[in-house]
Design a protein around this motif. Structure first.
Motif, short mmCIF file in Angstrom:
data_model
loop_
_atom_site.label_atom_id
_atom_site.label_comp_id
_atom_site.label_asym_id
_atom_site.label_seq_id
_atom_site.Cartn_x
_atom_site.Cartn_y
_atom_site.Cartn_z
N VAL A 154 0.86 -1.19 0.00
CA VAL A 154 0.00 0.00 0.00
C VAL A 154 0.89 1.23 0.00
O VAL A 154 2.05 1.18 0.39
CB VAL A 154 -0.94 0.04 1.24
N ALA A 155 0.30 2.37 -0.41
CA ALA A 155 1.05 3.62 -0.40
C ALA A 155 1.33 4.05 1.04
O ALA A 155 0.59 3.70 1.97
CB ALA A 155 0.27 4.71 -1.13
N PHE A 156 2.40 4.82 1.21
CA PHE A 156 2.80 5.26 2.55
C PHE A 156 1.68 6.04 3.24
O PHE A 156 1.34 5.79 4.40
CB PHE A 156 4.06 6.12 2.45
N SER A 157 1.08 7.00 2.51
CA SER A 157 0.03 7.82 3.12
C SER A 157 -1.18 6.99 3.53
O SER A 157 -1.79 7.24 4.57
CB SER A 157 -0.39 8.93 2.15
N THR A 158 -1.51 5.98 2.71
CA THR A 158 -2.64 5.10 3.03
C THR A 158 -2.36 4.31 4.31
O THR A 158 -3.22 4.18 5.18
CB THR A 158 -2.89 4.12 1.87
N TYR A 159 -1.13 3.81 4.43
CA TYR A 159 -0.78 3.04 5.61
C TYR A 159 -0.80 3.90 6.87
O TYR A 159 -1.32 3.49 7.93
CB TYR A 159 0.61 2.43 5.44
N VAL A 160 -0.27 5.12 6.77
CA VAL A 160 -0.26 6.03 7.92
C VAL A 160 -1.68 6.32 8.38
O VAL A 160 -2.00 6.29 9.57
CB VAL A 160 0.48 7.33 7.59
N LEU A 161 -2.56 6.59 7.41
CA LEU A 161 -3.96 6.88 7.76
C LEU A 161 -4.61 5.67 8.43
O LEU A 161 -5.32 5.82 9.44
CB LEU A 161 -4.73 7.26 6.49
N GLU A 162 -4.38 4.48 7.91
CA GLU A 162 -4.95 3.27 8.50
C GLU A 162 -4.50 3.09 9.94
O GLU A 162 -5.31 2.81 10.84
CB GLU A 162 -4.55 2.05 7.67
N ARG A 163 -3.18 3.26 10.18
CA ARG A 163 -2.66 3.06 11.54
C ARG A 163 -3.21 4.12 12.50
O ARG A 163 -3.56 3.83 13.64
CB ARG A 163 -1.14 3.12 11.53
N LYS A 164 -3.31 5.36 12.03
CA LYS A 164 -3.83 6.43 12.89
C LYS A 164 -5.30 6.20 13.23
O LYS A 164 -5.73 6.39 14.37
CB LYS A 164 -3.63 7.79 12.21
N MET A 165 -6.09 5.80 12.24
CA MET A 165 -7.51 5.58 12.48
C MET A 165 -7.74 4.37 13.39
O MET A 165 -8.64 4.37 14.23
CB MET A 165 -8.25 5.40 11.15
N GLU A 166 -6.94 3.33 13.22
CA GLU A 166 -7.04 2.17 14.10
C GLU A 166 -6.68 2.54 15.53
O GLU A 166 -7.37 2.16 16.49
CB GLU A 166 -6.13 1.05 13.60
N ARG A 167 -5.61 3.31 15.69
CA ARG A 167 -5.18 3.71 17.03
C ARG A 167 -6.23 4.63 17.67
O ARG A 167 -6.54 4.50 18.86
CB ARG A 167 -3.85 4.45 16.92
N ALA A 168 -6.80 5.54 16.87
CA ALA A 168 -7.82 6.45 17.41
C ALA A 168 -9.06 5.68 17.84
O ALA A 168 -9.65 5.94 18.91
CB ALA A 168 -8.18 7.51 16.36
N LYS A 169 -9.49 4.71 17.03
CA LYS A 169 -10.68 3.93 17.38
C LYS A 169 -10.46 3.16 18.67
O LYS A 169 -11.33 3.12 19.56
CB LYS A 169 -10.99 2.95 16.24
N SER A 170 -9.26 2.56 18.83
CA SER A 170 -8.96 1.82 20.05
C SER A 170 -8.99 2.72 21.27
O SER A 170 -9.51 2.36 22.33
CB SER A 170 -7.58 1.15 19.93
N ALA A 171 -8.43 3.94 21.11
CA ALA A 171 -8.41 4.88 22.22
C ALA A 171 -9.82 5.27 22.64
O ALA A 171 -10.15 5.37 23.83
CB ALA A 171 -7.61 6.12 21.84
N LEU A 172 -10.70 5.51 21.65
CA LEU A 172 -12.09 5.88 21.94
C LEU A 172 -12.83 4.73 22.62
O LEU A 172 -13.61 4.94 23.56
CB LEU A 172 -12.80 6.29 20.65
N GLN A 173 -12.58 3.51 22.16
CA GLN A 173 -13.25 2.36 22.76
C GLN A 173 -12.77 2.10 24.18
O GLN A 173 -13.47 1.48 24.98
CB GLN A 173 -13.02 1.11 21.89
#
Length: 536
Positions: free
Chosen positions: A480-499
């Motif tokens: 995957v592209a670098f920007s796509t991977y960064v976005l995926e990791r950030k959104m996963e981390r944010a979702k975990s933090a909210l949960q």
């Protein structure tokens, strides 16, 4: 083409960089700056093709920045500037035009209008580049590269690549005064191998040391009839050009004296020794390759006579077994192709060496001499990488130990071809290992600095690599592209933090978003839900 955005308002700067589909139009945002001072430093490093610049900024405004950019010689004057201003002022617009601005846009300009202006600037730049190629700037650039072009000419000349007419024609193009009846003499100078006691320099410093000796030669030996250059092996060449009225014996004496002076000064300045080989006599311009070969052959004799010597060529009695003579540029081409793991070019260079070294032998002894030559080359290549010859060539090691096991030309060619492929396979594996480590470093950096704004260019700068190379490497390794991977990791981390019960504000900062409303917009677009709906 590359684009830099200069805007002091953070949200607008971020929107300009990320909301407009630059990549779909072949454009790349290589950096952003919040004022003119930051922009100047960034431009010096990134060398943009187009700049989008705000007028009103702290520390240094847009118009002052334009003046600085147009006055600096290290920045291309072809760079296109687009102004984005909140002031519909004739004075501002007039100054912008004086600085050669492509477009003057008024805020709030829409994404489509900005994109259209940038695309128009790109087309203008392409047109300017085409005109530049047709004008005197191209000639000036050619003259700037003249020393390099002259050096290439001498390399091709000593390797016998030119006819007499080509020599005269190309020398005129390169401002090297030559006449049909001129005579030549040549010396080849090389630093002697470093002794075990030498601690100031290492083997890897040899190219720099050779360059230093070349500079020393140009300082000491400034004769109008002397050309100082280097060959394809980076050895220094001293080429004397004599007209028909000059005495050849005097010329050889001058050449010997100049070589001795250079060797002496090399000892004094570098505290190192060098040796030289000198051709046996003068020759015509068509004899250059022969004179060069004589000088190289004489230099080889330092293994017998010792170092720190100027050795004249002496004709040796002809033996039954002929020495293997190949063009050095072919050997160099094979070496470069192996080091870059380019199998096609490596086999092409090998074919050239085969035709020179293996089609001329008149006896089995001559043929085996050629095999020894190639085996020696491959052994040097393998050991230079720190590998074991046996580990690289496998069962073929027996042919390296005993060339008499090779009974036919086909068998010999197969061995050489296999050896090339073995070396390239090892090179490719080493490169893959290096690539994997680079990607691991990126992933570790991302996880450690998730709370920061992470872009491809900031990571490339941190790892001291080219951003285009890094982008391609990451896509190749991760899929995957670098920007796509960064976005995926950030959104996963944010979702975990909210949960886990963290507040939206805290989750946003945890993944590097300082603007909560922008974070909410990105989060909703990615997950299809607002951040608050994920709270545990």
């Amino acid at each position: 083409m590359n684009l830099i955005i200069v805007e002091d308002e953070p949200r607008l700067r971020h929107a300009l960089a990320h909301n407009i589909p630059w990549e779909q139009h072949g454009l790349e945002v290589v950096g952003t700056a919040s004022n003119g001072v930051e922009a100047l430093e960034l431009v010096g490093r990134k060398k943009p093709d187009i700049m989008l610049i705000d007028i009103q900024m702290p520390e240094m405004d847009g118009l002052t920045l334009l003046g600085e950019l147009r006055s600096r010689k290290d920045i291309s004057q072809l760079t296109k500037m687009i102004i984005l201003s909140g002031h519909d002022t004739f004075e501002f617009a007039q100054l912008a035009l004086e600085f050669g601005v492509s477009r003057y846009l008024l805020k709030p300009a829409g994404d489509e209008e900005i994109l259209e202006a940038v695309l128009e600037a790109r087309q203008q730049l392409r047109s300017d580049l085409e005109q530049w190629q047709r004008k005197a700037l191209l000639e000036q650039k050619w003259k700037d590269n003249l020393p390099h072009l002259q050096n290439l000419f001498f390399i091709q000349w000593v390797n016998g690549r030119y006819t007499r007419d080509e020599i005269l024609s190309k020398s005129r193009e390169l401002y090297i005064p030559l006449e049909t009846d001129d005579r030549l003499a040549i010396a080849v100078v090389d630093l002697d191998p470093l002794s075990e006691e030498e601690t100031r320099f290492q083997q890897g410093d040899s190219e720099l040391l050779q360059f230093t000796m070349q500079c020393l030669a140009k300082e000491l030996l400034s004769h109008p009839n002397l050309w100082i250059t280097s060959d394809s092996a980076n050895m220094l060449m001293l080429v004397y050009v004599l007209n028909e009225t000059e005495d050849t014996n005097d010329a050889m004496l001058h050449l010997n004296a100049d070589v001795s002076k250079l060797l002496s000064q090399t000892r004094e300045v570098l505290k190192l020794t060098a040796s030289a080989g000198i051709c046996g006599a003068t020759g015509s311009i068509e004899d250059m390759s022969l004179l060069y070969a004589q000088a190289c052959r004489a230099l080889q004799e330092r293994v017998v006579y010792g170092h720190d010597l100027a050795i004249p060529y002496r004709e040796l009695p002809r033996l039954d077994i002929q020495a293997v003579i190949v063009q050095q540029n072919l050997e160099k081409s094979l070496e470069i192709a192996l080091e870059t793991a380019d199998e096609r070019k490596a086999l092409e260079a090998l074919q050239g060496l085969w035709e020179e070294a293996f089609t001329r032998p008149e006896s089995s002894d001559d043929f085996q001499e050629a095999v020894l030559y190639m085996n020696s080359f491959f052994t040097r290549m393998i050991q230079k990488q720190g590998w074991s010859v046996k580990k690289v060539v496998g069962e073929d090691i027996s042919y390296f130990h005993n060339v008499k096991l090779l009974n036919t030309k086909l068998q010999t060619w197969s061995l050489l071809e296999r050896t090339v492929k073995h070396i390239i396979a090892f090179m490719s594996e080493q490169r893959k290992t290096t690539s994997n480590q680079v990607v691991k470093d990126i992933l570790n950096l991302l996880e450690a600095e998730m709370d920061q704004e992470i872009t491809l260019h900031t990571v490339a700068d941190r790892l001291y690599v080219n951003s285009s190379y890094l982008s391609r490497l990451f896509k190749q390794e991760m899929g995957v592209a670098f920007s796509t991977y960064v976005l995926e990791r950030k959104m996963e981390r944010a979702k975990s933090a909210l949960q886990e019960g963290q507040k939206v504000y805290d989750a946003a900062r945890l993944v590097g978003y300082r603007d909560v409303s922008y974070f909410t917009k990105v989060f909703r677009k990615y997950w299809g839900l607002n951040p608050g709906e994920f709270k545990g």
